[in-house]
Design a protein around this motif. Structure first.
Motif: not given
Length: 342
Positions: A259-261, A269-273, A282-285, A294-298
């Motif tokens: 999922q992508f929230n 966020s990294h998930c819905c919780a 990150g930020n889609v802006k 595909s980034g380092k955080k995920f």
């Protein structure tokens, strides 16, 4: 579901069938949490083994969730977004930001789910049909879902959402009573919009979406829910569940693979919780979907979860979610057999 069922059943009977899957899932959670920690870990490992072996790390998410407006109008005791618990500012996502993300999905030939809820009720967005129509125009093969408590549903906005191209309308009707009484506004929508536009056999029960169905068909679900229910602790954000309880050593979770929230500000966020989007990916802006996904955080989160190391992840280590949202059908029989044999 057979065609004859819909020809001989009133819409008021839908809630039993639609609610069945939810009850089974909840009963399993109750059964699971009642076991000793050793058994919980054992069962969790059996199931996650099957899921992990089939995960492709480079696969795009299956579902994208937009929190178009950071507001809900329900009083659910288990949710921090309920009227009595909400502390977030009331923000609405600009439609230009939404279009940016949808355009990227279109270039990726995205065919998964597009939904308009994270910690909110989408029907509080007055021009929601504009967002839906744009998503449909750019992602024609995607499954577009509206999940709502139904309080703000009326014939006008319901009709506009159908005309805009939704595939699914699912209504969680929250109540304190065991007896189910469909609210008047929902009854009116069913009789004056759904039944006028669709024949019974064109309204499909259940919300799985293996493929986008014929445009003349809509998937409609009505689910009875307890407004004072106790669910998971949502990584410590659930108001009615203690977060200092001992969390079983559950290692894996599939959410960051599926999922992508996105919140109204464009944060991911990294998930819905992650209710308050504290652990931003990150930020889609200013980033693309693929850069964030595909980034380092995920990838750091996924790598730890694949190694059953929730404890290394502050958000995950506090969460008592079982870790698997749904088991692939081809593994279900194998899992059941394994459980019975033990």
């Amino acid at each position: 579901m057979s065609e004859n069922f819909w020809r001989n059943t009133s819409l008021d009977s839908i809630e039993f069938l639609s609610n069945l899957k939810h009850r089974i899932k909840k009963n399993f959670h109750k059964f699971f949490t009642g076991l000793s920690e050793d058994y919980q870990i054992k069962i969790h490992k059996w199931i996650t083994e099957e899921v992990k072996n089939n995960i492709k790390k480079d696969k795009l998410f299956d579902a994208i969730y937009f929190e178009i407006r950071s507001r809900c109008n329900s009083t659910c005791s288990f949710c921090a977004a309920s009227i009595q618990n909400e502390i977030r500012p009331d923000i609405t996502m600009p439609i230009d930001l939404f279009k940016k993300v949808i355009n990227e999905l279109s270039l990726l030939n995205y065919r998964g789910k597009i939904a308009f809820h994270v910690n909110n009720d989408p029907l509080l967005v007055k021009n929601l049909e504009e967002y839906v129509a744009y998503a449909r125009s750019k992602c024609n093969d995607s499954w577009i879902q509206i999940l709502t408590n139904g309080k703000s549903l009326n014939n006008k906005n319901g009709q506009m959402l159908i005309d805009a191209g939704v595939n699914e309308i699912t209504i969680n009707v929250y109540t304190k009573e065991r007896k189910f009484n469909t609210p008047k506004n929902i009854k009116n929508f069913e009789k004056e919009v759904l039944l006028k536009k669709f024949a019974y056999n064109q309204i499909k029960e259940g919300h799985k979406n293996p493929k986008v169905e014929d445009k003349k068909t809509i998937n409609y679900n009505k689910i009875l829910r307890k407004v004072e229910d106790e669910l998971t602790n949502r990584s410590g954000s659930a108001p009615n569940k203690k977060t200092n309880q001992k969390i079983p050593n559950l290692g894996f979770c599939s959410y960051p693979f599926e999922q992508f929230n996105i919140d109204a500000k464009g944060n991911v966020s990294h998930c819905c919780a992650d209710f308050y989007f504290d652990n931003k990916m990150g930020n889609v802006k200013n980033q693309t979907i693929t850069e964030i996904w595909s980034g380092k955080k995920f990838n750091f989160i996924r790598d730890n979860l694949l190694q059953d190391k929730r404890k290394n992840l502050p958000m995950c280590s506090k969460c008592d979610h079982f870790g698997i949202n749904s088991l692939p059908k081809k593994y279900s029989k194998k899992m059941i057999y394994k459980l019975i044999r033990t």
